[in-house]
Each structure stands twice: as structure tokens, then as C-alpha cells.
Scaffold this active site. Sequence first.
Site, PDB file in Angstrom:
ATOM      1  N   HIS A 108       0.904  -1.157   0.000  1.00  0.00           N
ATOM      2  CA  HIS A 108       0.000   0.000   0.000  1.00  0.00           C
ATOM      3  C   HIS A 108       0.938   1.201   0.000  1.00  0.00           C
ATOM      4  CE1 HIS A 108      -3.469   2.276   2.225  1.00  0.00           C
ATOM      5  NE2 HIS A 108      -2.536   3.148   1.872  1.00  0.00           N
ATOM      6  N   HIS A 127      -8.395   4.891   8.915  1.00  0.00           N
ATOM      7  CA  HIS A 127      -7.001   5.335   9.001  1.00  0.00           C
ATOM      8  C   HIS A 127      -6.776   6.339  10.124  1.00  0.00           C
ATOM      9  CE1 HIS A 127      -5.416   3.030   5.678  1.00  0.00           C
ATOM     10  NE2 HIS A 127      -6.590   3.209   5.111  1.00  0.00           N
TER      11      HIS A 127
END
EC number: 3.5.1.5
Length: 567
Positions: A246, A320
Site C-alpha cells: 500500500h 485510518h
Amino acid sequence: MATIDKHSYAHMFGPTIGDRVRLGDTDLWLEVEKDFTEYGEEVKFGGGKVIRDGMGQSQASCFDTPDLVITNVVILDHWGIIKADIGIKDGRIAIIGKAGNPDVQDNIDIEIGPGTEIIAGEGQIVTAGGIDAHIHFICPQQIDEALMSGVTTMIGGGTGPATGSNATTCTPGPWNTHKMLQATNDFPMNFGFLGKGNTSLPIALEEQIEAGVCGLKLHEDWGTTPASIDNCLSVAERYDVQIAIHTDTLNESGFVEDTLGAFKGRTIHTYHTEGAGGGHSPDIIRACGESNVLPSSTNPTRPYTINTIDEHLDMLMVCHHLDPAIPEDIAFADSRIRKESIAAEDIMHDLGAISMIASDSQAMGRVGEMITRTWQTAHKMKQQRGPLAPDTERNDNFRLKRYVAKYTINPAISHGISHEVGSIEIGKLADLVLWKPAFFGIKPAMIIKSGFIAAAPMGDANASIPTPQPVYYRPMFGAHGQAPANTSMTFMSQASLDAGVPDKIGLTRMVSACKNTRNIGKDDMIHNSWQPTIEVDAQTYEVRANGELLTCEPVTTLPLAQLYCLF
């Protein structure tokens, strides 16, 4: 020879060559390409039917006959769409062909004996168990959700609802790895765990690989710098494990060119390669054109609908650990959600430029919807783009093979486990999913783990027959006792098996080493290997492949949705 009309034949034995089957309420049509059964010699179980002693069933020893035969089923796999009987022995696919009794029938490939169980596949479709290669192991309840949707292998990382696991698919360090291996010992699911790959020195990565992970994950929330990328891939080359990545959304440590350069031509699995799930803004999607990149999508952007953009912003803030009171956090979220690249993602899947689809479970993705979202994408693309060559208006066989490969064989190849799972082929684990055509892609009829039924819709246990309401998905005997450990597999590094890790930590389930992860590339992604030159306009975010603008409209309605989920 006596004959029956075509409608009666299809009702009794299922479709045959040239017959077409609609998948769910989609616009997708399957056409049977080959039939291994023989007209007039089909085997079928039941009162007054064929599979009886001296008729379709022989007297042979259990050692010479399958443990299970699925009769007259339509196989949908990357290699073809055929009708056949499937023989399963010792938890593995033994043979695909014609079942029966060779004492009284000719051309029998699969001998049915007294030790053979039967599953009636007439009128049903069978696919390989799904492989979800982007799992945040946030809660164990995910496993049941995934299993009931048709997933039989989960690859990812996490330790539960820890803040790190909520955001990143990493199981960091040997201690956490061993605890997750032990925790999943008795689930009817195959597992592979990814360690944390974010470090610029080898030692911590080597420790995790030798502890039992099947690969490593580089995540921007831990700092995906060019140095950590290079180091992680260097270690992977020595241990033959896969790396998932990622990339750096904020472009703090470099741009997409720097990340691609840090790969140095080495194989890597890029997660949510469109970018809404994370990655260099706005052009991580360019990685889809690289020969060493194995690109995947996660299911929240699959397919592009009128709700996709709005729901992503809220998901991103939670997953997140972002604060809506901080302007920089809001800007971070906004930079990742681009309608232009999400629209292009639909088309890139249809053209085979993005090779895989996974869920991103509970971390901006839905673990029970990977398979459904895949087929919704295929439907949307057929509606908007028409037949996909070489398909015609008559069937969508090539498109079906392309899309089924995205969640079966291609993630298996990517993570070095295709010798065990990922397709319906002789020698592989009999991880199979049966579907009634009207419910294809959303409500499986049965989930089989290594030849033993692990889950299925089931009615009231106190009823006189299996079907009275309430009917809902329930674990079957394959999900209880010692059966899961003997029908499910954990994928680990060869180094950890050489070190005896399974015995040291008390695993009782099957284990297998991942292999051949470093000598593969985009060309090995079956039906999904297109490598166009991708350009992204930094101002408008428009995506072009080989100079052609990739864009499509969001849809307002989808198949495989509310119609199937009223309760």
C-alpha cells in the site's frame, strides 16, 4: 434409444452443450462448452434413480472409489465451462469426467462404490472456493461471513481490533504471528498471514518469515519508503515469499516513479491499485502497466455507483485514524477519492489490466461481498460496453472466465499457493462452492472444504425435513470438532516449515509452503495480463490507457443486491 424433450432433460440432469444459463439477475449468460456425461447413461441419486447397487453403483472397495462424487454439475473455472461429474478422494479433486459403474456402463472415469457419498449437482454451477488476498484480521467473525459467501482462503494480516490492524494488513513480529496461527487452527478456512514489511534492515523481516508468515506487507501508515521497499523485496527474493504493498498516498518519501524504481523489476502485489484504498495520489494506477506488478482492487470501489464517492470519505476517516477536526486529515482523505480513476478501474478490470479483486475486510471493504462485487462489475461492464471479444451476444463465457480468475486462480498464483488451491483441477484441495443459477454470485447453495461440507443454508433443525423456515446459513459438520483442522490449510514460508514451527506452537491443521512467488509476473495473471501504458492527468485525474480515455458513468441500480437481501 429412448429420448426425452430438452426442457425435461435440463430439469432432470441440468444443461448440456449449447444450453445457456443466466447468472442471478445479472445480464451475464453462461453457455456449456463441453459435456463429459453421456446421454442415457447419466448417474443420478434418489428413489428409483440410477445410483443403486448393481446399477450406477459398483461393488468396488472404498480404496478404489471416491469418497464423494458431485454429479452432473456445470463447472465454471478459468480453463473452461463444462458439465461433468467430479470425483473427490482424501479431500482432493481426484478426477473430472463421467461417473458410474464400469461393470454395467462403458467409458466410466469415476467409479461409484459403496463408500461414495453423492451431492446432486444437477442444475447447479460449481466454482473454486474464493481467495480473498486482502484481509484485515480485525475480528474472528469475519471468517464465518467470508465462508458463507463462498470464500475458502483468507490472506492478510492483523491481530484483532488493534489500531494498527484496523488500518494495515500486518501481523507484526513472531509472537503475534504465532498467536494468530494458533487462534485460527480450528476454523474451516485456509489462512496465510502477512508480516509487517516496513523496515530498512533485514533482521526483523527474516524473523517474521521464519516465524511462519506467508509474505510481508508494506503499508504507508508504517512508512512505505523506497528504502523499506527495496529491503523488503530483497528479503523476499531470498525466502520465496510474496510482498504486498500500500504505497505512499501523500508522496512524502517519493512519487510513483520512485516506488516503481524501488521495485527494481521484482514481483510485487499492489493492493487497491486504483488508489481510493490508498497509494500515490493521483497516479498509483500507473502501476497496472508494469510487467512485474500484480495489481488488485478492493471491493468498496467495485463497481462504480452513485454512492461510491460519498461512502468512501466516511470509511477513510475511520479506518485510518483520521480526525475530521484536522484540515490536513480532511485533505488527505479528499486526495484519495477520485471519481475519474474509480471509473477507469471498472474498464481496466474488463480489459484485464487489473488482475485480482479482494475485500479489504472491515478496513474500507466488506468481507462477505468480494464475490458479489466481482460479478456486479462484470454485469455493469457488459451493460455499458457490450460483449467482450471473443464473446458474442449469445454468451459471456470469456468475460466469466476473466472475472472468476480475479478471485480464484490469480490470487493463488500471486501468493504461491496455486499448487494447492485456486481452481478446479486434479490434485488440488476440493474447496468448492455450489450455486443455484438464480442465486449465483450472492447466495451459495453449499460450501465444501476439502471434500467435506463446511457450510450451507439449512432450515429448522427440529423440522421433519431440511427445508422448512427459517432457512439461513449455518456451519455444518465440516466446521466442527477436528474436521476443520483436517480439511483446512495454513500457508507458511518454507523457512518456517523447515524450522518446525507448526509442531513447536502446537498446530494440528494441514500446512503447506508458499512457493514460486518470485519468478512470476503480470504475464502469469490468467485472462488478466494486459499491460497498457497508463497516463493520469495531474489536474483533471483523467486516466488514459495507450492514449485512450477510460471513463464510464456510475450506475444507479445493480443486480445481486436488495432483491436477494430482504431479510
